[in-house]
Design an enzyme around this catalytic site. Structure first.
Site, PDB file in Angstrom:
ATOM      1  N   HIS A  24      85.742  59.724 -39.816  1.00 37.57           N
ATOM      2  CA  HIS A  24      85.377  60.674 -40.870  1.00 37.57           C
ATOM      3  C   HIS A  24      83.883  60.549 -41.171  1.00 37.57           C
ATOM      4  CE1 HIS A  24      84.951  62.499 -44.816  1.00 37.57           C
ATOM      5  NE2 HIS A  24      84.664  61.332 -45.350  1.00 37.57           N
TER       6      HIS A  24
ATOM      7  N   ASP B  55      58.759  80.426 -30.704  1.00 39.17           N
ATOM      8  CA  ASP B  55      59.975  79.650 -30.461  1.00 39.17           C
ATOM      9  C   ASP B  55      59.646  78.208 -30.779  1.00 39.17           C
ATOM     10  OD1 ASP B  55      62.415  78.468 -29.217  1.00 39.17           O
ATOM     11  OD2 ASP B  55      62.654  80.499 -28.430  1.00 39.17           O
TER      12      ASP B  55
ATOM     13  N   TRP C 230      81.910  53.081 -40.837  1.00 43.25           N
ATOM     14  CA  TRP C 230      80.799  53.628 -40.044  1.00 43.25           C
ATOM     15  C   TRP C 230      79.665  52.618 -39.889  1.00 43.25           C
ATOM     16  CZ3 TRP C 230      75.790  55.950 -41.497  1.00 43.25           C
ATOM     17  CH2 TRP C 230      75.413  55.645 -42.800  1.00 43.25           C
TER      18      TRP C 230
ATOM     19  N   SER D  35      69.788  62.932 -28.680  1.00 39.89           N
ATOM     20  CA  SER D  35      69.709  64.303 -29.173  1.00 39.89           C
ATOM     21  C   SER D  35      68.789  64.394 -30.378  1.00 39.89           C
ATOM     22  CB  SER D  35      71.113  64.783 -29.528  1.00 39.89           C
ATOM     23  OG  SER D  35      71.052  65.896 -30.370  1.00 39.89           O
ATOM     24  N   SER D  36      68.973  63.455 -31.318  1.00 42.41           N
ATOM     25  CA  SER D  36      68.151  63.513 -32.531  1.00 42.41           C
ATOM     26  C   SER D  36      66.686  63.290 -32.209  1.00 42.41           C
ATOM     27  CB  SER D  36      68.574  62.426 -33.513  1.00 42.41           C
ATOM     28  OG  SER D  36      69.844  62.697 -33.995  1.00 42.41           O
TER      29      SER D  36
ATOM     30  N   HIS E 192      69.332  53.202 -44.175  1.00 43.87           N
ATOM     31  CA  HIS E 192      68.788  53.763 -45.392  1.00 43.87           C
ATOM     32  C   HIS E 192      67.909  54.973 -45.135  1.00 43.87           C
ATOM     33  CE1 HIS E 192      68.214  54.349 -49.513  1.00 43.87           C
ATOM     34  NE2 HIS E 192      66.988  54.675 -49.166  1.00 43.87           N
TER      35      HIS E 192
ATOM     36  N   GLU F 109      68.272  56.922 -42.866  1.00 49.19           N
ATOM     37  CA  GLU F 109      69.253  57.946 -42.506  1.00 49.19           C
ATOM     38  C   GLU F 109      69.727  58.745 -43.722  1.00 49.19           C
ATOM     39  OE1 GLU F 109      70.581  59.140 -39.764  1.00 49.19           O
ATOM     40  OE2 GLU F 109      72.136  60.316 -40.776  1.00 49.19           O
TER      41      GLU F 109
ATOM     42  N   TYR G 290      68.118  59.480 -46.301  1.00 47.60           N
ATOM     43  CA  TYR G 290      67.080  60.445 -46.672  1.00 47.60           C
ATOM     44  C   TYR G 290      66.882  61.476 -45.594  1.00 47.60           C
ATOM     45  CZ  TYR G 290      66.611  57.503 -50.576  1.00 47.60           C
ATOM     46  OH  TYR G 290      66.927  56.809 -51.696  1.00 47.60           O
TER      47      TYR G 290
ATOM     48  N   SER H 103      64.051  73.925 -52.361  1.00 50.56           N
ATOM     49  CA  SER H 103      62.700  74.291 -52.782  1.00 50.56           C
ATOM     50  C   SER H 103      62.348  75.727 -52.413  1.00 50.56           C
ATOM     51  CB  SER H 103      61.666  73.348 -52.161  1.00 50.56           C
ATOM     52  OG  SER H 103      61.983  72.023 -52.486  1.00 50.56           O
TER      53      SER H 103
ATOM     54  N   HIS I 118      69.267  46.831 -50.067  1.00 51.85           N
ATOM     55  CA  HIS I 118      70.067  47.093 -51.265  1.00 51.85           C
ATOM     56  C   HIS I 118      71.526  47.369 -50.891  1.00 51.85           C
ATOM     57  CE1 HIS I 118      68.677  51.573 -51.039  1.00 51.85           C
ATOM     58  NE2 HIS I 118      69.833  51.463 -50.443  1.00 51.85           N
ATOM     59  N   HIS I 119      71.790  47.495 -49.593  1.00 50.38           N
ATOM     60  CA  HIS I 119      73.186  47.580 -49.159  1.00 50.38           C
ATOM     61  C   HIS I 119      73.761  46.193 -48.894  1.00 50.38           C
ATOM     62  CE1 HIS I 119      73.049  51.964 -48.584  1.00 50.38           C
ATOM     63  NE2 HIS I 119      71.796  51.747 -48.262  1.00 50.38           N
TER      64      HIS I 119
ATOM     65  N   THR J  73      61.595  60.964 -56.422  1.00 45.90           N
ATOM     66  CA  THR J  73      62.735  61.879 -56.489  1.00 45.90           C
ATOM     67  C   THR J  73      62.751  62.575 -57.843  1.00 45.90           C
ATOM     68  OG1 THR J  73      63.886  60.223 -55.197  1.00 45.90           O
ATOM     69  CG2 THR J  73      65.168  62.093 -55.929  1.00 45.90           C
TER      70      THR J  73
ATOM     71  N   LYS K  61      60.476  65.461 -57.927  1.00 44.09           N
ATOM     72  CA  LYS K  61      61.034  66.662 -57.321  1.00 44.09           C
ATOM     73  C   LYS K  61      61.979  67.377 -58.299  1.00 44.09           C
ATOM     74  CE  LYS K  61      61.666  66.867 -52.987  1.00 44.09           C
ATOM     75  NZ  LYS K  61      60.430  67.397 -52.422  1.00 44.09           N
TER      76      LYS K  61
ATOM     77  N   ARG L  73      86.768  49.818 -51.871  1.00 42.67           N
ATOM     78  CA  ARG L  73      86.832  50.934 -50.933  1.00 42.67           C
ATOM     79  C   ARG L  73      87.470  50.442 -49.633  1.00 42.67           C
ATOM     80  NH1 ARG L  73      80.500  51.278 -48.926  1.00 42.67           N
ATOM     81  NH2 ARG L  73      81.326  52.783 -47.443  1.00 42.67           N
TER      82      ARG L  73
END
Ligand code: HEA
Ligand code: HEA
Ligand code: CUA
Ligand SMILES: [Cu+2]
Lengths: 284, 535, 389
Positions: free
Chosen positions: B81, B110, B146, B173-174, B257, B259, B261, B272, B306-307, B332, B335, B454
């Site tokens: 998932h 293009d 994950w 790919s990325s 992390h 990721e 963002y 925006s 922080h994880h 943040t 924004k 969890r």
């Protein structure tokens, strides 16, 4: 091959099936690798098939790009795009290596000293903080690789290959085709000797030094870093061979030779990585 | 979501030779609009697949006790998932937007590398095949979550290897996609559009692409070491050999992390554009927006642990990572305040894109603020690995990224198809999503606070009530999403004709071409018009 | 009794959920706070530190609620008064350096303000020095092993396994009050004493967590990590393993019983006596049925989670032992895999967890259970001899 494009328009290539072929190749490769690693029959065939399709794809795709380039489809703006993209690609490779260098740094500076610290004595009694190490559970003795044997020779080889390559570039810039071709050939020879020595070093390590991938973190980081680097040298050498063949065919001009420069950047990058490797893997 | 060619586009084809048709058109295409369309469809299909998995999870959690699935299978669903939603649904959705819109926004013919662009897309199906097929191999898919932490991931069967290779392919790919986007933005803006006049969506993607190029290879390195630990006897992640399982976590989160963002920034970009358009007022604080994006991107590399507050990292580490994480709230916040001020004294109207943008604003802020609570190490000790975290990240990712993707979809759909979508259905979709999303995920905060871990298929009875509410909300939310299909199909087939600029407050080059956008646009760079500029 | 009230709860819940749906979850949740099941906040703290964490969280909650309300009051104002449908014309401003600086600085100040209590709480949390009692907890798939390292109970060592019966999990029996949060032998500690927990794991990463103590630390295989608590109230406190550790991660509770000093002393003495009584004579020669009977218990406690009570396993992840080649083959190989485990798989080395007699018993059991009627047994002495290999 390609239709004429007005000189100030950005070249947008025709539809192409090579991407799909490439994806198919990777699917084959991945499935083959999974099956092989789990010792399931016929994985090897898939793996080999994947490599074959990938080779065809690279041949076809790059052939196409070379054709377009020689046909003059690429205006200076396209050339700038190529430069940007190669730089960012090399940056991504730098980060890939960073993961492995980071792992080496971590085990040397953090995990091995921690395992050896007094706090962990209840688990790993008598383990000393030293490098190289095969870890607290290791039983076999092994001999680490010495920096001043083959690795030092290899350093010299790669450094001089950087010089010969630059010399070849000067040749290209000054329109001295002979110098270009000899320079490239020398670079390739140096690269190949490097790879052979590396292979010999591995053979020695396995047969005499008892230094294997399974030799704790030392073996792990040693083979991961040198192996990944060796793989890049092999790629670089292959690309150099393509460039050499193209030079012999008369491709490239003093003004326009981005493919040559891209490969040269890549080779220098591989070179610099080796210096880092030599210092932190072999020497310190 | 690309309409068929219109007459206006046909004459462009004269100088493009014969084009493949049918399936071959899509397989071989080098057109950024086609590729963008494929990305978007792919992402939606993956969203349904990943969503179906989340429904299996939620069904199992409807009440205490094991009802439908075994714990092993639950863990596999959980892992897939997340991987499918993150890598298969949300990221490709925004790459799809990037492909469609960046060339249109900067006046480029293009993407810089149109053929490689096609490959970036076609790498996704093999990766998706590897991931989903892994459910059916002996041992099943990876059941590690994950985050793939060893040594658990070392114990897994071959499904783990398939996930590892899928990640390698997704990474390729990325990276190719990002190189393409960066190069396009840096090299192909129409003359006169300097960086500080560039649409914000392009800015967010410029930074996102940088984050991707810097972080995906790190993930590739991490899973490569996992692979060799699994099959070749290395001991990167095993103390017996001098390694450390926590090393993997450091490397994973150094990727992980940034990721998050990577997921959030393009969403900020879309919002925006939408908020100013429906406020009929220029975006407030363009320059500070750009600096904030850059700051978020930069700081995101320095907060990863922080994880890992509970892994036993030293006190100094905990303190440093706590402070660094708190810092991210500042840009943040800038924004958020800029968006709010853009609306202030505007002339607001509430079409579906605006509704989703507002939904994003409210719910993302909630998610961000709970993120701040999690950032406080001492509090996170209580909340780590509880449903509070699950609530936090679904607020920022579903209500943040997904809602913003919907805002973009409704905003640009007229440009893509040439038709207006059905506004009442769109609004219905928004309100159902908004209500059910909160029913599904708000109670999870309470579950987490009360201590429900969890990643468990079964739970103690005091958690039963909120779980049942959450499950009901999830099913409601999930089935509401099928409305999107209806809306999109309707819009592709017909509906009111869309003008070139269907929203009176919208600015930007993309609105200067007809709707639907012709197959080829801006083959010669358009003249730069400061009135369309954003800075 | 428990059963009846449980059914009532289920009925109640159905009703309340429907109601909840009508008025949206938040409101119904608040109206139901009287019931423990509608817990909205952190668990009630029973250590000074947990209290500080509780207060810190409350502070943060106020801060974020106020920020949220502040920001969205502005938004609401715009939505109501600056609508196009009311004929509001858009103003024309898009920059204001002063405002922008202000809203960079103010949040910074807020953050600095909350960083202060966050820091002091954390610093205290990490100070595990000078404990009154040290206990080592080892995470296994899927149970906790406790070993008292100091104090009266030093040397005491046992496993703590979830005791909720399978039938309850599979909904074949009504669920008990502490469904999933109960163990056969809880950790017992004295009230008011500083207890330092040393954490490690034998297979994968687990996490030892008790919310009422504000304690949660990973148990990483190959490393010792520590945390501590000083419980101020007697009682039983429950937590769960909080790091995904495979199949039965959800079934790995942590239960701590906090007792008075006297009770603790009594408990310690009782345990010591029991331990002495239960100590196996390593030289004892066992009879087959005796050993198999003991092995069945060892099997149920240690092996059945993966290899299943009937020995059929969960192939391919967990092999069947019924009919297994190793089990029916030579004793040595069978002993080896139990003692040493198999690297890279979930099969752990049981040599460190089980004594010689238990290993002999479980091996004997496996070789005689189900269809493996080998009729032969293994003596503890043989296990001891095999360990060296
Ligand atoms: C889109 C994705 C996304 C985004 C944007 C964020 C944003 C943030 N996240 Fe989140 N996070 C995740 C996705 C995301 N996160 C995921 C997926 C996980 C779990 C991974 C896993 O374990 O599986 C996670 C987990 C996670 C953790 C670990 C929890 C744990 O496992 O114990 C932490 C801890 O610090 C954290 C913090 C933050 C913070 C501080 C922000 C900040 O960026 C938020 C900033 C925003 C605001 C603060 C709101 C707006 C600001 C204002 C209105 C200004 C005024 C505010 C103040 C002065 C406070 N996140
Ligand atoms: C961007 C990413 C993303 C998105 C969009 C979602 C969307 C959803 N997620 Fe998920 N989630 C994660 C990322 C995401 N999630 C991550 C990273 C984790 C952590 C995993 C880990 O711990 O490792 C996680 C974990 C996670 C959990 C925690 C499980 C646990 O810890 O045990 C739960 C439980 O409620 C959950 C639920 C949901 C739900 C209900 C949705 C809904 O929003 C989904 C709604 C969509 C649908 C339901 C699809 C609609 C389709 C149909 C109705 C029909 C189906 C038809 C066909 C297939 C044809 N997610
Ligand atoms: Cu042990 Cu989770
Ligand atoms: Cu993070």
């Amino acid at each position: 091959m390609s239709h004429p494009v007005s000189a100030n328009r950005y070249y947008v290539p025709e539809p192409s099936y090579w991407p799909l072929v490439g994806s198919f190749a990777l699917l084959l490769l991945a499935s083959g690798a999974v099956l092989t690693m789990n010792s399931i029959a016929n994985g090897g065939f898939l793996l080999a098939g994947g490599f074959a399709v990938l080779a065809v794809m690279l041949f076809g795709w790059f052939g196409r790009v070379i054709g377009e380039s020689e046909a003059g489809s690429y205006n200076p703006q396209v050339d700038r795009s190529f430069r940007w993209s190669m730089s960012w690609f090399i940056f991504s490779e730098v980060m890939f290596f960073a993961a492995f260098f980071g792992a080496l740094f971590y085990v040397r500076v953090l995990s091995v000293p921690e395992i050896a610290s007094l706090d962990q004595a209840a688990l790993w009694d008598g383990f000393k903080d030293q490098w190289p190490t095969a870890g607290p559970a290791a039983k076999d003795m092994f001999t680490p690789m010495h920096a001043w044997g083959i690795p030092a020779v290899n350093t010299l080889l790669l450094l001089s290959s950087g010089v010969t390559l630059t010399w070849a570039h000067w040749g290209l810039l000054a329109n001295k085709r002979q110098q270009l071709i000899i320079g490239l050939a020398l670079t390739i020879v140096l690269g190949l000797v490097f790879i052979s020595l590396q292979a010999y070093e591995y053979f020695e390590a396995y047969s005499h030094l008892n230094l294997k991938m399974t030799t704790g973190v030392y073996g792990s980081t040693f083979y991961m870093l040198t192996g990944f680097h060796g793989f890049h040298v092999t790629l670089g050498a292959t690309m150099l061979i393509v460039i050499l063949l193209r030079s012999v065919k008369g491709h490239f001009t003093a003004e326009r030779h981005f493919a040559f420069e891209a490969v040269a950047w890549y080779w220098h990058f591989v070179d610099v990585v080796w210096l880092g490797l030599f210092i932190v893997v072999y020497w310190l | 979501m690309q309409a068929t060619h219109t007459a206006g586009a046909a004459d462009h084809h004269a100088d493009h030779g014969p084009q493949p048709t049918g399936l071959m058109r899509w397989i071989t295409t080098t057109n950024h609009k086609d590729i963008g369309t494929m990305y978007l469809w792919f992402s939606f299909v993956m969203f349904l697949v990943g969503g179906a998995m989340s429904l299996i999870i939620r069904a199992e959690l409807l009440s205490p006790g094991l009802q439908y699935v075994q714990p092993e299978f639950y863990n596999q669903m959980l892992t897939l998932h997340a991987l499918i939603m993150v890598f298969g649904a949300i990221m490709p959705a925004f790459v799809g937007f990037a492909n469609w819109m960046i060339p249109l926004m900067i006046g480029a013919p293009d993407m810089a590398f149109a053929r490689m662009n096609n490959w970036s897309f076609w790498l996704l199906p093999p990766a998706a095949i590897l991931l989903t097929a892994s459910i059916f191999v002996p041992g099943g898919a990876a059941g590690t979550g994950w985050t793939l932490y060893p040594p658990l991931s070392i114990q897994m069967g071959m499904g783990m290897d398939m996930a590892i290779f899928a990640i390698h392919i997704l990474g390729m790919s990325s990276i190719m996609g990002s190189i393409n986007i960066i190069t396009t933005i840096l090299n192909m803006r129409t003359p006169g559009m300097d960086l500080m006049k560039m649409p914000l969506f392009c800015w967010t993607w410029l930074v996102t692409a940088f984050l991707l190029i810097a972080s995906m290879p790190i993930l590739a390195g991490a899973v490569t070491m996992l692979l060799t630990d699994r099959h070749f006897g290395t001991s990167f992640f095993s103390a017996a050999g001098g390694g450390d399982p926590v090393l993997f976590q450091h490397i994973f989160w150094f990727f992980g992390h940034p990721e998050v963002y990577i997921i959030a920034l393009p969403a900020f970009g879309v919002v925006s554009h939408v908020i100013p358009a429906f406020s009929r007022k220029q975006l407030f604080g363009y320059a500070s927006m750009v600096y904030a994006i850059a700051a978020i991107g930069l700081i995101s590399f320095f907060v990863w642990a922080h994880h890992m507050y509970v892994t036993g990292i030293p006190l100094t580490g905990q303190l440093y990572f706590m402070y660094a994480t708190m810092l991210i709230a500042i840009p943040t916040g800038v924004k958020v305040f800029n968006w709010v001020t853009t609306m202030w004294r505007g002339s607001l109207s509430f079409e579906t894109p605006m509704l989703f943008a507002l939904g994003f604003l409210v719910l993302f802020t909630i998610g961000g603020l709970t993120g701040l609570v999690l950032a406080m190490t001492a509090v996170d000790i209580q909340l780590q690995d509880t449903y509070y975290v699950v609530a936090h990240f679904h607020y920022v990712m579903v209500a943040g990224a997904l809602f913003s993707a919907y805002a973009g979809l409704y905003y640009w759909l007229p440009k893509w198809t040439g038709h207006m979508y059905n506004e009442s259905l769109g609004k219905l979709h928004f309100w159902l999503s908004m209500i059910f999303f909160n029913i599904a995920f708000f109670p999870q905060h309470f579950l987490g606070l009360a201590g429900m871990p969890r990643r468990i298929p079964d739970y103690a009875q005091q958690f039963a009530d909120f779980n049942m509410i959450s499950t009901i909300g999830s099913f409601g939310f999930g089935f509401s999403q099928l409305l999107v299909l209806v809306v999109v199909f309707q819009t592709m087939k017909g509906g009111a004709k869309a003008e070139a600029r269907p929203w009176d407050g919208a600015r930007g080059l993309e609105w200067t071409v007809p709707s639907p956008a012709p197959h080829h646009t801006f083959e010669d760079p358009p003249a730069f018009n400061p009135a369309e500029a954003h800075g | 009794m428990a059963e009846v009230s449980n059914n009532n709860r289920d009925l109640n819940r159905g009703w309340r959920v429907s109601a909840g749906l009508v008025v949206a979850s938040l409101i119904s949740a608040l109206s139901g706070t009287a019931n423990a099941a509608w817990e909205l906040n952190l668990q009630e703290p029973v250590t000074a530190l947990a209290k500080r964490v509780y207060d810190l969280h409350s502070l943060l909650l106020w801060v974020i609620v106020i920020i949220f309300v502040g920001v969205f009051a502005v938004v609401a104002w715009s939505i109501v008064f600056h609508r196009k449908s009311r004929g509001h014309k858009a103003a024309d401003f898009h920059d204001n350096t002063k405002v922008e600086i202000a809203w960079t600085i103010v949040p910074t100040l807020i953050l600095i303000a909350i960083a202060v209590p966050a820091t002091t709480t954390l610093v205290e949390m990490r100070d595990s020095s000078q404990p009154d009692l040290t206990i080592k907890a080892t995470g296994y798939q899927w149970k906790w092993g406790y070993e008292y390292l100091s104090g009266d109970a030093a040397g005491l060592k046992y496993m703590s396994v979830m005791s909720t019966p399978r039938d309850q999990i599979e909904n074949k029996a009504p669920k008990g009050e502490h469904y999933l949060l109960e163990v056969d032998r809880p950790l017992v500690v004295p009230v008011g004493q500083k207890v330092r927990m040393l954490l490690t794991a034998s297979d994968v990463i687990h996490n030892w967590s008790v919310p009422a103590f504000a304690v949660k630390t990973d148990a990483v295989p190959g490393f010792l990590r520590d945390t501590w608590f000083r419980a101020e109230k007697e009682g039983t406190y429950r937590g769960q393993c909080s790091e995904l550790c495979g199949k039965d991660h959800g079934f790995m509770p942590v239960v701590v019983e906090v007792v008075s000093a006297e009770k603790y002393a009594a408990w310690t003495a009782g345990q010591k006596k029991e331990m002495a009584a239960a100590a196996d004579d390593p030289a004892k020669i066992w009879k087959l049925d005796e050993l198999v009977a003991r092995g069945e218990k060892v099997y149920a406690a240690n092996c059945a989670a993966c290899h299943q009570p009937a020995g059929q396993g969960l192939p391919p992840a967990f092999p069947a032992l019924d009919g297994s080649k190793i089990v029916k083959g030579p004793k040595e190989a069978h002993l080896d895999i139990v003692i040493k485990g198999k690297a890279g798989t979930a099969m752990a080395a049981y040599g460190g967890q089980l004594g010689d007699t238990d290993i002999a018993a479980v091996v004997a059991y496996e070789r005689n259970a189900w269809s493996n009627k080998l009729g032969e047994l293994v003596q503890p002495a043989e296990v001891k001899a095999r360990r060296g290999n």
